[in-house]
Scaffold this motif. Sequence first.
Motif, PDB file in Angstrom:
ATOM      1  N   LYS A  83      10.685   9.325 115.567  1.00  0.00           N
ATOM      2  CA  LYS A  83      11.733   9.523 116.580  1.00  0.00           C
ATOM      3  C   LYS A  83      13.091   9.863 115.984  1.00  0.00           C
ATOM      4  CE  LYS A  83       9.949   6.752 120.355  1.00  0.00           C
ATOM      5  NZ  LYS A  83       9.867   5.401 120.853  1.00  0.00           N
ATOM      6  N   VAL A  84      13.245   9.687 114.679  1.00  0.00           N
ATOM      7  CA  VAL A  84      14.609   9.846 114.138  1.00  0.00           C
ATOM      8  C   VAL A  84      14.838  11.126 113.332  1.00  0.00           C
ATOM      9  CG1 VAL A  84      15.182   7.390 114.163  1.00  0.00           C
ATOM     10  CG2 VAL A  84      14.098   8.357 112.122  1.00  0.00           C
ATOM     11  N   PHE A  85      13.753  11.747 112.869  1.00  0.00           N
ATOM     12  CA  PHE A  85      13.958  12.919 112.007  1.00  0.00           C
ATOM     13  C   PHE A  85      13.786  14.238 112.758  1.00  0.00           C
ATOM     14  CE2 PHE A  85      12.715   9.847 108.649  1.00  0.00           C
ATOM     15  CZ  PHE A  85      13.751  10.073 107.748  1.00  0.00           C
ATOM     16  N   SER A  86      14.654  15.188 112.444  1.00  0.00           N
ATOM     17  CA  SER A  86      14.429  16.562 112.878  1.00  0.00           C
ATOM     18  C   SER A  86      14.737  17.477 111.684  1.00  0.00           C
ATOM     19  CB  SER A  86      15.282  16.910 114.088  1.00  0.00           C
ATOM     20  OG  SER A  86      16.587  16.441 113.914  1.00  0.00           O
TER      21      SER A  86
ATOM     22  N   ALA B 298       7.008  17.620 107.167  1.00  0.00           N
ATOM     23  CA  ALA B 298       8.107  17.671 108.155  1.00  0.00           C
ATOM     24  C   ALA B 298       7.555  17.960 109.549  1.00  0.00           C
ATOM     25  CB  ALA B 298       9.108  18.746 107.760  1.00  0.00           C
ATOM     26  N   LEU B 299       6.636  18.910 109.630  1.00  0.00           N
ATOM     27  CA  LEU B 299       6.143  19.293 110.957  1.00  0.00           C
ATOM     28  C   LEU B 299       5.373  18.162 111.618  1.00  0.00           C
ATOM     29  CD1 LEU B 299       5.448  22.820 109.748  1.00  0.00           C
ATOM     30  CD2 LEU B 299       6.636  22.364 111.888  1.00  0.00           C
TER      31      LEU B 299
ATOM     32  N   HIS C 257      10.517  15.119 115.108  1.00  0.00           N
ATOM     33  CA  HIS C 257      10.330  15.360 116.549  1.00  0.00           C
ATOM     34  C   HIS C 257      10.722  16.791 116.920  1.00  0.00           C
ATOM     35  CE1 HIS C 257      14.667  14.858 117.377  1.00  0.00           C
ATOM     36  NE2 HIS C 257      14.612  13.848 116.521  1.00  0.00           N
ATOM     37  N   THR C 258      11.590  17.423 116.089  1.00  0.00           N
ATOM     38  CA  THR C 258      12.025  18.782 116.406  1.00  0.00           C
ATOM     39  C   THR C 258      12.114  19.609 115.126  1.00  0.00           C
ATOM     40  OG1 THR C 258      13.366  17.862 118.181  1.00  0.00           O
ATOM     41  CG2 THR C 258      13.848  20.126 117.544  1.00  0.00           C
ATOM     42  N   VAL C 259      11.746  20.866 115.259  1.00  0.00           N
ATOM     43  CA  VAL C 259      11.855  21.815 114.150  1.00  0.00           C
ATOM     44  C   VAL C 259      12.649  22.989 114.697  1.00  0.00           C
ATOM     45  CG1 VAL C 259      10.564  23.325 112.611  1.00  0.00           C
ATOM     46  CG2 VAL C 259       9.526  21.207 113.429  1.00  0.00           C
ATOM     47  N   ASN C 260      13.673  23.416 113.975  1.00  0.00           N
ATOM     48  CA  ASN C 260      14.402  24.544 114.553  1.00  0.00           C
ATOM     49  C   ASN C 260      14.559  25.712 113.601  1.00  0.00           C
ATOM     50  OD1 ASN C 260      16.818  22.823 113.423  1.00  0.00           O
ATOM     51  ND2 ASN C 260      17.692  24.835 113.887  1.00  0.00           N
TER      52      ASN C 260
END
Length: 818
Positions: A355-358, A430-431, A435-438
């Motif tokens: 929940k904390v990493f993007s 990472a993926l 929670h998000t990859v941009n």
Amino acid sequence: MYKLMDQYLKNDTFSIQKNIVDHSEYTLARSRFRFDDFEAYQATAYSVRDRLIERWNDTHSLMREKDPKRIYYLSMEFLMGRSLLNSIVNIGVKGQYADALKQLGFDLEILVEQERDAALGNGGLGRLAACFLDSLATLDYPAWGYGLRYEYGMFRQTIQDGFQLEHPDYWLNFGNPWEIQRVHTTYPVKFYGHVDEIQENNKKTYIWTPGETVEAVAYDNPIPGYGTKNTINLRLWAAKPSGELELDSFSTGDYVNAVLSKQRAETISSILYPDDRTYQGKELRLKQQVFLVSASLQDVVRRYKDFHSDFAAFPQKVAFQLNDTHPIIGVAELMRILLDEEKLDWVKSWEITTKVFSFTNHAILPEALEKWPLELLENLLPRHLQIIYRINFYFMEEMKKKFGDDLVRLSRLSIIEEGEKKNVRMANLALVSCHTVNGVSKSHFEFIKSSLFKDFHDMWPHKFQCKTNGVTQRRWMACSNPDLSQLITKWLGTEAWLKELDLLLGLRLHANDYNLQEQWMKVRRSNKSRLAAYIQIISGAKVNVDAMFDVQIKRIHEYKRQFLNVIGIIHRYDCIKNMTAEDRKKVVPRVCILGGKAPPGYENAKRIIKLIHAVGDKLNNDPDVGDLLKLIFIPDYNVSMAELVIPASDISQHLSTAGSEACGTGNMKFAMNGCLIVGTKDGSNVEIQEELGSENMFLFGPSAEDIPELRTEQKDFQPVLEFRRVVGMIRKGVFGNAEYFQPLCDTIDGAGDDYYLLGHDFPSYLEAQAAVDKAFVDKKRWAEMSILSTAGCGQFSTDRTIREYAEEIWNVEPLRHS
Ligand code: 8GP
């Protein structure tokens, strides 16, 4: 509660002067009556820092009082440049400082030049991190940057006989007034050793006994927002040997060697790796990454625990943004902290971590996605590897349920790359865990969804977002182009555009106004004179200020195609040589300016630098050419150099082969300063064109979608005669060094397959350049285009980018001082 009146330091002339003089005497131990420019810079910097510290302390008191969700930006690079001017502009005391210094007999502009650039980054990714900090502070977000305090930043470039030489950038030699060492904020970072598995009350626990422990010491760098009291922190870690000697060292009696080996620990933070696109296998690089994330995460967890007795609220209070794959080992580190130190179970730890990493990806080349040899991880980080294995085990179990025996797909998805030599794929880690990859531009976003991370996008489309980069208008306009900024403020009737860049649109109303055009071009001309004076100092060349200043400054790389630019220049030279005197009168005079560093191990990039010099030597001294064409290379390109060059450019070139630049941010800096863009349909060029209109830009060449097919057609492709003629000239030695340039020429004809499609794009490039010449002659139209270029740049502020991250990824709110 914070109030302006609480401010202890006043900003009237006398108070500022007293503060500066006091620092000269008591901090620098110079006489209060005699100090030189450099000392005056230092004393001034300390006095500005005092003001930043007041704001910084107030900001942190407010944060402690309110305990908001905080953003932590983890990055191996922060390309900050200089701080003095930026700080006084942001806190609104530039005029006061200029006056105070003048009365003391100093010129602010000269003092600003005394500061060494903090070049703790290679290029785009690092500069973006620096612009982000400025916007985070300006928009009142509770944010921290975390990075490394490299003692040697980006190497200094000099040129000898046209060849690049690299020199260490020991930027801290004369001290750094901007930082505050926190001797008590230190954390141990562990490496090597072994892990024991212990059964305790029916539960397995893991005890990691490290083989080496290095102490991370915090250095804080206050980052002031513009038009706000909010001053955030960039905390950089330096490695120090840990105080204790391991028992073994004592028992061998080799005290001196034991101390010396401790000393070596300091090397962890000593050097910034120059961009060589792949760092795979370099143990020190991985150690640096662990050092950054371990110290930062320990710091964040400690801060969280000051307010909370358990981890239930951690995701509501903490957001980590990972700047590319470099800090991704942080995922395993947070799991380790939660499992082994905080004694949470796996399920809870994983729930919190995810929940904390993007994560932001910044590159197109798959090689830029880091992979670490399994053996290296096993040796350096035995506990982390166990955790990564377990993450991968659960992930693969889930995938098997989904994809059954599609082994090819499963092997692509796996965090562990199988093969003779196994690797850990950091992007896959990472993926799976973010929670998000941009992506960093619309085209890059499409690319990561449809190609780079397609397997993951197919499964989890909701994780993917597009966040087009930006730049901060405070540094790239207010600081570096003060006269144009004042003019904009005058015509818009407000300086609010410095916080709301969209307001630049208001210039459209006046773009056709003769008065604005005249004032606009006057400012631009005076910026060009400043650059011309600098060029004369560094090269002795006297350039014509009324010629078109045609600029390409960025890292030297084949995909950025400085080579295409040089081929175009040689072609222009060849044309001028073959013209009648009458025809020469019609040529639009140009000063072509290039600058950039080649990665030290990248031979073809270095050849390009040499070619620029060889061509410059030839045509700059050719009486047939005279003022019609000049070619200047500005050595040691860095942030400060960009601040000088950008406001003085008429056109700038952004020539990456379509589909190869993730975004590009240099183009935004040029466009907002009224410089017209010559560029390919790549990265953010396309988005800039959407805003400015195609009539105010010179885009050329194919689109990214066409590139794969064009590449397959390369075998049968024959470039146009003009192109072949130029390559022939280089090969034949018209510019000397024929043999040295052969490998470069081979990349575009003969043995090479012209992967970057220079030959293919050359005719459309020449057309774009011809259109530039034509437009430049029409002074009125040119002025209008220049104004419209600035007017259309409202989207390209990092303020917009940061708002999008805050609202759509981090879910954080601004925290304002009342
Ligand atoms: C750069 C991209 O090349 C550029 O297109 C983009 O605008 C910028 O990141 C910010 O998103 N990438 C890098 O600087 C990069 O990958 N650096 C690593 C080699 C260190």
